[in-house]
Design a protein around this motif. Structure first.
Motif: not given
Ligand code: FAD
Length: 117
Positions: A51, A1-4, A8
């Motif tokens: 995270c 999944k892409l970092e958002n 964050k």
């Protein structure tokens, strides 16, 4: 999944808010049990922070700057310092830790029961 990055950052702001507000309500003269509770909380916070990259960086910071748990002033000053270390790494402005005093208000008035404060 892409970092958002937005999510964050949002998680970071919410977490710091709770973290500093907790320090601001820590007893001025904690019992040994209070200090142990704070020590344990900080350690588990660093371990379980959602995270993973942030958590591993923060755990290293805790090794370098062990939590100060002997009084409210010590704990609040320490938390401000480690947050500034994170700010520095992320190239964010430094916070003046002399201004930490009334900045974090839990809104709980004179509730004497809260955290023994
Ligand atoms: P934040 O740093 O979230 O601060 C919120 C507010 O707190 C500021 O607006 C200011 O009013 C106040 N403040 C600022 N500095 C201090 C201070 N020293 N003491 C007291 N109050 C202060 N993000 C990443 O991208 N990479 C990471 O590795 C990373 N690690 C993190 C580790 C932890 C334990 C936490 C809680 C967050 C981490 N974050 C990380 C998120 C990051 O620190 C920020 O929360 C996020 O980028 C949003 O930044 P912000 O500019 O809104 O201000």
């Amino acid at each position: 999944k892409l970092e958002n990055a937005t999510a964050k950052a949002e998680l970071g702001r919410a977490s710091w808010k709770l973290f500093h507000t907790m320090m601001a309500r820590f007893p001025e003269k904690p019992s040994e049990d209070d200090s142990l509770a704070l020590q344990t909380y900080i350690k588990l916070f660093a371990r379980l922070y959602p995270c993973g990259d942030c958590a591993s960086h923060f755990q290293k910071l805790l090794k370098k700057y062990p939590p100060q748990i002997g009084s409210r002033n010590a704990a609040a000053g320490w938390a401000c310092h480690v947050h500034n270390q994170v700010n520095e790494r992320l190239k964010k402005p430094m916070f003046d830790c002399n201004n930490i005093g009334d900045f974090y208000d839990c809104g709980c008035g004179d509730d004497k029961k809260a955290a023994g404060a």
